[in-house]
Design an enzyme around this catalytic site. Structure first.
Site, PDB file in Angstrom:
ATOM      1  N   GLU A 168     -24.167  36.147  11.333  1.00 27.66           N
ATOM      2  CA  GLU A 168     -24.335  35.007  10.430  1.00 27.66           C
ATOM      3  C   GLU A 168     -25.828  34.762  10.160  1.00 27.66           C
ATOM      4  OE1 GLU A 168     -22.593  31.471  12.032  1.00 27.66           O
ATOM      5  OE2 GLU A 168     -22.749  30.363  10.152  1.00 27.66           O
ATOM      6  N   GLY A 208     -22.040  23.070  10.583  1.00 27.14           N
ATOM      7  CA  GLY A 208     -21.418  21.941  11.253  1.00 27.14           C
ATOM      8  C   GLY A 208     -21.244  22.215  12.739  1.00 27.14           C
ATOM      9  N   ALA A 209     -20.935  23.495  13.079  1.00 25.15           N
ATOM     10  CA  ALA A 209     -20.653  23.816  14.470  1.00 25.15           C
ATOM     11  C   ALA A 209     -21.689  24.724  15.120  1.00 25.15           C
ATOM     12  CB  ALA A 209     -19.253  24.439  14.587  1.00 25.15           C
ATOM     13  N   SER A 210     -22.469  25.443  14.324  1.00 27.47           N
ATOM     14  CA  SER A 210     -23.541  26.247  14.930  1.00 27.47           C
ATOM     15  C   SER A 210     -24.759  26.220  14.028  1.00 27.47           C
ATOM     16  CB  SER A 210     -23.081  27.692  15.154  1.00 27.47           C
ATOM     17  OG  SER A 210     -23.033  28.409  13.939  1.00 27.47           O
ATOM     18  N   THR A 211     -25.892  26.621  14.607  1.00 31.99           N
ATOM     19  CA  THR A 211     -27.127  26.685  13.822  1.00 31.99           C
ATOM     20  C   THR A 211     -27.825  27.997  14.145  1.00 31.99           C
ATOM     21  OG1 THR A 211     -29.110  25.458  13.176  1.00 31.99           O
ATOM     22  CG2 THR A 211     -28.549  25.373  15.504  1.00 31.99           C
ATOM     23  N   GLN A 212     -28.434  28.600  13.116  1.00 35.33           N
ATOM     24  CA  GLN A 212     -29.053  29.904  13.280  1.00 35.33           C
ATOM     25  C   GLN A 212     -30.525  29.883  12.890  1.00 35.33           C
ATOM     26  OE1 GLN A 212     -25.279  29.859  13.505  1.00 35.33           O
ATOM     27  NE2 GLN A 212     -25.815  29.878  11.367  1.00 35.33           N
TER      28      GLN A 212
HETATM   29  N1  ADP Z   1     -23.353  16.944   0.598  1.00 31.07           N
HETATM   30  C1  ADP Z   1     -23.531  17.048   1.911  1.00 31.07           C
HETATM   31  N2  ADP Z   1     -24.278  16.149   2.574  1.00 31.07           N
HETATM   32  C2  ADP Z   1     -24.462  16.266   3.897  1.00 31.07           C
HETATM   33  N3  ADP Z   1     -23.979  17.241   4.652  1.00 31.07           N
HETATM   34  C3  ADP Z   1     -23.239  18.160   4.048  1.00 31.07           C
HETATM   35  C4  ADP Z   1     -22.973  18.134   2.650  1.00 31.07           C
HETATM   36  N4  ADP Z   1     -22.197  19.202   2.352  1.00 31.07           N
HETATM   37  C5  ADP Z   1     -22.014  19.872   3.506  1.00 31.07           C
HETATM   38  N5  ADP Z   1     -22.620  19.250   4.522  1.00 31.07           N
HETATM   39  C6  ADP Z   1     -22.683  19.643   5.937  1.00 31.07           C
HETATM   40  O1  ADP Z   1     -23.121  20.980   6.019  1.00 31.07           O
HETATM   41  C7  ADP Z   1     -22.542  21.583   7.177  1.00 31.07           C
HETATM   42  C8  ADP Z   1     -21.848  22.849   6.731  1.00 31.07           C
HETATM   43  O2  ADP Z   1     -21.358  23.492   7.840  1.00 31.07           O
HETATM   44  P1  ADP Z   1     -20.223  24.625   7.751  1.00 31.07           P
HETATM   45  O3  ADP Z   1     -20.743  25.733   6.945  1.00 31.07           O
HETATM   46  O4  ADP Z   1     -18.933  24.015   7.320  1.00 31.07           O
HETATM   47  O5  ADP Z   1     -20.077  24.987   9.292  1.00 31.07           O
HETATM   48  P2  ADP Z   1     -20.501  26.276  10.155  1.00 31.07           P
HETATM   49  O6  ADP Z   1     -21.566  26.990   9.376  1.00 31.07           O
HETATM   50  O7  ADP Z   1     -21.022  25.731  11.452  1.00 31.07           O
HETATM   51  O8  ADP Z   1     -19.251  27.063  10.323  1.00 31.07           O
HETATM   52  C9  ADP Z   1     -21.599  20.552   7.770  1.00 31.07           C
HETATM   53  O9  ADP Z   1     -22.247  19.863   8.810  1.00 31.07           O
HETATM   54  C10 ADP Z   1     -21.333  19.598   6.610  1.00 31.07           C
HETATM   55  O10 ADP Z   1     -21.038  18.292   7.056  1.00 31.07           O
HETATM   56 CA    CA Z   2     -22.047  27.614   7.314  1.00 28.59          CA
END
Ligand code: ADP
Ligand code: CA
Length: 497
Positions: A168, A208-212
């Site tokens: 990712e 939302g669940a991980s950061t890279q």
């Molecule tokens: N318009 C927005 N304003 C604030 N946060 C947002 C908005 N759209 C998406 N997000 C946030 O961006 C993140 C997207 O993470 P996501 O790609 O779903 O998860 P992961 O990459 O961890 O599988 C989430 O925390 C979601 O709440």
């Molecule tokens: Ca993502």
């Protein structure tokens, strides 16, 4: 010279120029078609099945049968309704069903004859990684259902899978540098050159669940676990990439709620300094502790409700972040990110996207703002009461609006104190798109799996070369100039006419 004679010369000159232009254009077109096979628009689809939501990205490029290496751009994106696929634990077939709207939209855009050759990939990220940790067979059955749905369309389906955190991170880095032409650049003269190494950018993705975090460090990566080696267009890159599972924005804020719940005196109302004054957020303990990212208390009543009551205390909110991000353990000091993870010193410019961008964009701090302005803006924002904030932002979903304060402090904690951008803040740009294409891992994933980034230099990128158009435009301008020159000479030499 008589006027009639001049008119004849002028007419002949113009006709000659027009003819040469037409011949040149026809020749260049013919040349294009005989040397290469005819180019046609090709398409590719990637589903980003994130922890909070799924999106479809439709890419297009010019290619022919032999060579699929045209310049790729985003034709369209489509947001799938509902939450991420990992939320369909009670009803996996509905996860598949949820993709149909976007698949139908993509189908309508792609000409019928090309659907069979349009590759489709589905990549799931940290939401599914967490579900797999909790219940592998449920995660598998969700992947089976989304696969079934995609297979029911006549595309060239190439698989649904869970990406590793390293993939990712690395694919996000490839996307950015591909779009910015950092690997290989097309010059005006029609040459593909290798730009200076210093222009490679790093990638910061907050999900939302991980950061890279991914970048090319100055010195070789010391631990093979976080090194990603690539060879692109004949050049080798050693990438440092690390994914922090459970440290995406939503899981981090859940950790904070769990911390506040566990440390509060037993009561159903708990003060939350990161929520705005007047904003109360209620959750059941089952919801609060539904993730492998938080440690469950020994005894708890799943149906009990706790209410987090906002106190809008910016400085307290910031200091709380250090309870969920461990900034002290570092066996490899000073080469650490946070939680003791190995990280070489950050190097060069970075693009921060996904929730980094959404948060900073909302606060009016994207793409760049000086650190002092960032800090004062966050403080002013956090101190606003909920009634004012909702009245000022009627179009923003409450679930996002209530969390920008907490997210902003979380972001500042990991960027400044975790990754240590404290002296290089101005190297970070908060971005959503480059060249009308969304920044994220999906494009890099597709480029890699369809072999559109050759590892060797010889198979350079094709596509409609800039140079061809540039040469044609140059020729037309030159012909017009010649024409004007002839008119000028004829009339200046005999001003009577
Ligand atoms: N318009 C927005 N304003 C604030 N946060 C947002 C908005 N759209 C998406 N997000 C946030 O961006 C993140 C997207 O993470 P996501 O790609 O779903 O998860 P992961 O990459 O961890 O599988 C989430 O925390 C979601 O709440
Ligand atoms: Ca993502």
């Amino acid at each position: 010279m008589g006027f009639q004679m001049k008119a004849i010369i002028l007419g002949a000159a113009m006709a000659a120029v027009a003819c040469t232009t037409i011949i040149a254009l026809v020749l260049s077109l013919a040349n294009h078609q005989t040397l290469d096979q005819p180019y046609s628009t090709q398409y590719g689809i990637v589903f980003d099945a994130g922890s909070t939501h799924t999106a479809l990205f439709l890419y297009q490029w010019l290619g022919n049968k032999e060579n699929n290496t045209g310049i790729v751009s985003q034709k369209q994106s489509c947001d799938v309704d509902g939450d991420g696929i990992s939320s369909y634990v009670e009803n996996p077939p509905a996860a598949g069903e949820s993709l149909k709207k976007c698949l139908d939209i993509a189908k309508a855009v792609i000409p019928e004859g090309q659907r069979k050759t349009t590759p489709v990939y589905l990549g799931a990220t940290a939401g599914m990684r967490l579900l797999k940790l909790q219940n592998q067979s449920l995660a598998d059955s969700i992947l089976v259902e989304v696969t079934k749905t995609i297979q029911s369309y006549q595309f060239d389906f190439r698989g649904s899978r869970i990406l590793s955190g390293m993939e990712e991170g690395a694919y996000g880095w490839i996307t950015i540098n591909y779009l910015l032409e950092s690997f290989i650049k097309h010059t005006f003269e029609g040459l593909w050159i290798h730009p200076k190494a210093g222009k490679i950018l790093g990638a910061l993705d907050l999900g939302g669940a991980s950061t890279q975090i991914s970048f090319t460090p100055k010195d070789p990566v010391k631990f093979p676990d976080s090194a990603f080696n690539l060879q692109l267009y004949g050049y080798k890159y050693e990438l440092y990439t690390y994914s922090y599972l459970c440290y995406g924005k939503d899981q981090a804020l859940k950790k904070l709620q769990a911390y506040l719940h566990k440390t509060a005196v037993p009561t159903s109302i708990i003060s939350h300094p990161c929520y705005h004054k007047g904003n109360n957020v209620s959750v059941t303990l089952a919801e609060l502790y539904n993730s492998p990212c938080v440690v469950k208390p020994d005894n708890f009543n799943p149906s009990a409700i706790v209410t987090f009551s906002g106190t809008g205390n910016s400085s307290l909110c910031l200091s709380l972040m250090e309870n969920i991000v461990n900034l002290t353990d570092c066996a490899l000091s000073p080469d650490c990110g946070f939680n003791g993870a190995y990280q070489p010193p950050v190097n060069g410019e970075f693009f921060a996207f996904s929730a980094y961008f959404y948060t900073f964009d909302f606060l009016g701090l994207a793409p760049k703002a000086p650190l002092t302005r960032v800090l004062s803006t966050i403080e002013t924002h956090c101190n606003k009461n909920w009634t004012t904030l909702t009245a000022e932002n009627p179009a923003i979903k409450a679930k996002y609006l209530r969390e920008y304060c907490a997210s902003a402090h979380y972001i500042m904690t990991i960027l400044l104190k975790g990754y240590k951008f404290n002296n290089t803040w101005d190297q970070i740009s908060f971005e959503k798109q480059v060249a009308d294409t969304d920044v994220g891992w999906t494009l890099g994933y597709m480029l890699n799996l369809t072999n559109m980034i050759p590892s060797e230099r010889s198979r350079a990128v094709t596509g409609v070369a800039h140079s061809q158009w540039a040469a044609q435009i140059f020729f037309i301008v030159f012909a017009l100039f010649l024409c004007l020159l002839i008119i000028g000479i004829l009339f200046v030499r005999d001003p009577k006419h």
